[in-house]
Design a protein around this motif. Structure first.
Motif, short mmCIF file in Angstrom:
data_model
loop_
_atom_site.label_atom_id
_atom_site.label_comp_id
_atom_site.label_asym_id
_atom_site.label_seq_id
_atom_site.Cartn_x
_atom_site.Cartn_y
_atom_site.Cartn_z
N HIS A 171 -48.31 -30.15 7.88
CA HIS A 171 -48.92 -30.41 6.64
C HIS A 171 -50.12 -31.41 6.91
N HIS B 248 -56.80 -30.62 -2.38
CA HIS B 248 -56.30 -30.15 -0.96
C HIS B 248 -57.05 -28.73 -0.39
N PRO C 261 -47.92 -40.12 11.10
CA PRO C 261 -48.85 -40.80 10.34
C PRO C 261 -49.77 -41.62 10.87
N GLU D 40 -43.86 -41.35 6.38
CA GLU D 40 -44.93 -40.48 6.03
C GLU D 40 -46.01 -41.17 5.22
N SER E 126 -48.89 -34.48 8.83
CA SER E 126 -47.65 -35.07 8.57
C SER E 126 -46.78 -35.73 9.72
N CYS F 81 -49.46 -40.72 3.09
CA CYS F 81 -49.84 -39.61 2.45
C CYS F 81 -50.51 -40.20 1.16
N ARG F 82 -50.94 -39.14 0.34
CA ARG F 82 -51.63 -39.48 -1.08
C ARG F 82 -52.61 -40.50 -1.11
N CYS G 60 -52.35 -33.94 5.73
CA CYS G 60 -52.53 -35.15 4.63
C CYS G 60 -53.75 -35.67 4.29
#
Length: 381
Positions: free
Chosen positions: A370, A261, A75, A102, A72, A104-105, A372
């Motif tokens: 973190h 995750h 990016p 960021e 994270s 993500c997902r 991602c």
């Protein structure tokens, strides 16, 4: 530096060998050793950076095995780990994300010696997170390990976040998830053919699903997610590519314990790490979880308490499972507060050797925070 063709070099790459044979010998060595090989001589440096070298590796399919990891912190900065050379390498910046966002997902998949980053969203770092300030995308970005560069592929027809995605054969299947226009979830599904760079619509799932997790087993597309209909309810569906039909599974309680995750698949086994660090395994034919071992606690220098990590990546390749990076909370006795510590460590174990023994690989070159997304690309023979 401009690439230099092998035929432009006046001297032999390896004395006593024709240049084409010498180049083939070098091309069989893992990408992870490139930095070391380039230090041998100027001839080797020119050869390894030549177009002939890249073309030879691509033609033979010698991509090597790579673990791709995105944290994270940045990016656009993916890291790649080469298990053969035990070395980490930063990739060129991925197009799209900026330092103010960021990314993500999303989902990622490896297929045909290429690494694909699919869908996802951008979240501005300067604003408080909410479902309303997401910027979803339907893009497909591809990394070529031979050319060492990113490119754009044909986009999905639908923007998606938190969707199911897996590779079966030489195609990538996606289903479910949601976007700002479909907060209750998506039922649509698609399949991507990398050879044609083409997406094809599949029959929709029996109902929309959000927060999806997927695995491939037995040549089928398994999707676990949450169905929203007055209340939240777990659901498990399977798509058969040959029959082009979905079926709803009734006995799925063990599967619905999974999260994307902290779960990975190796062969016919599903591996999962519980919140307390317990590593469990389930064979898809038995549908019963078995405890294997505990993941080692985090030990920080100058801190006398053992800590648990979270936000890590979990991936599998060949006979090994890997736990990558993440975060831990350290208690500061000076001001009685907790401090978030970013981890650079990566551990792995051989699942064929019991009891499992966790070992360290070389630490990541930067603290990524973190995780991602992470996935293995395995060289296809």
């Amino acid at each position: 530096m401009e690439s230099v063709g092998v035929d432009e070099m006046s001297e032999s790459i390896i004395p006593g060998l024709p240049n084409d044979l010498a180049l083939r010998c070098l091309a069989m060595i893992s990408h992870g050793y490139h930095g070391l090989l380039e230090c041998v001589s100027k001839r080797w440096k020119h050869a390894i950076r030549s177009k002939d070298y890249a073309h030879l590796k691509a033609k033979a399919g010698w991509s090597g095995d790579w673990l791709f990891v995105l944290g994270s912190n940045n990016p656009a900065m993916w890291l790649a780990y080469d298990p053969d050379a035990d070395s980490w390498h930063p990739l060129p910046a991925m197009p799209g994300p900026t330092s103010d966002e960021e990314f993500c997902r999303f989902s990622c998949a490896s297929i045909c010696n290429k690494f694909l980053v699919i869908g996802g969203c951008y979240i501005p770092r300067s604003t408080v997170w909410s479902e309303t300030n997401l910027s979803e995308v339907n893009s497909v970005t591809v990394f070529d390990p031979f050319k060492k560069q990113w490119s754009s592929a044909t986009s999905m027809s639908t923007k998606r976040i938190d969707f199911a995605c897996t590779a079966i054969g030489e195609k990538v299947y996606v289903a479910g998830g949601r976007n700002s226009d479909n907060l209750q979830g998506l039922a649509s599904a698609q399949v991507y053919d990398p050879h044609l760079d083409l997406w094809e619509d599949l029959p929709s799932m029996p109902f929309p699903l959000i927060d999806c997790f997927s695995i491939s087993h037995g040549g089928e597309f398994h999707v676990v997610g949450t169905k929203i209909h007055n209340f939240r309810q777990d659901a498990y569906v399977i798509f058969n590519p040959l029959m082009r039909k979905w079926r709803v599974m009734e006995n799925f309680e063990p599967i619905c314990e999974l999260s994307r995750h902290s779960t990975t698949v190796l062969g016919s086994n599903i591996y999962h790490i519980l919140a307390d660090g317990t590593v469990t395994v389930m064979t898809t034919d038995q549908m019963v979880w078995h405890e294997l071992c505990a993941y080692p606690p985090v030990v920080l220098r100058g801190h006398n308490r053992q800590l648990r990590s979270f936000g890590f990546g979990f991936a599998a390749s060949r006979k090994h499972i890997y736990v990558i990076g993440g975060l831990t909370l350290k208690y500061n006795t000076n001001n009685f507060t907790y401090v978030t510590v970013k981890l650079k460590t990566t551990k792995f174990c051989n699942i064929t050797t019991l009891p499992l023994e966790w070992k360290d690989v070389k630490s990541m070159p930067i603290e990524v925070g973190h995780i991602c997304g992470c996935a293995f690309l395995e060289e296809q023979s």
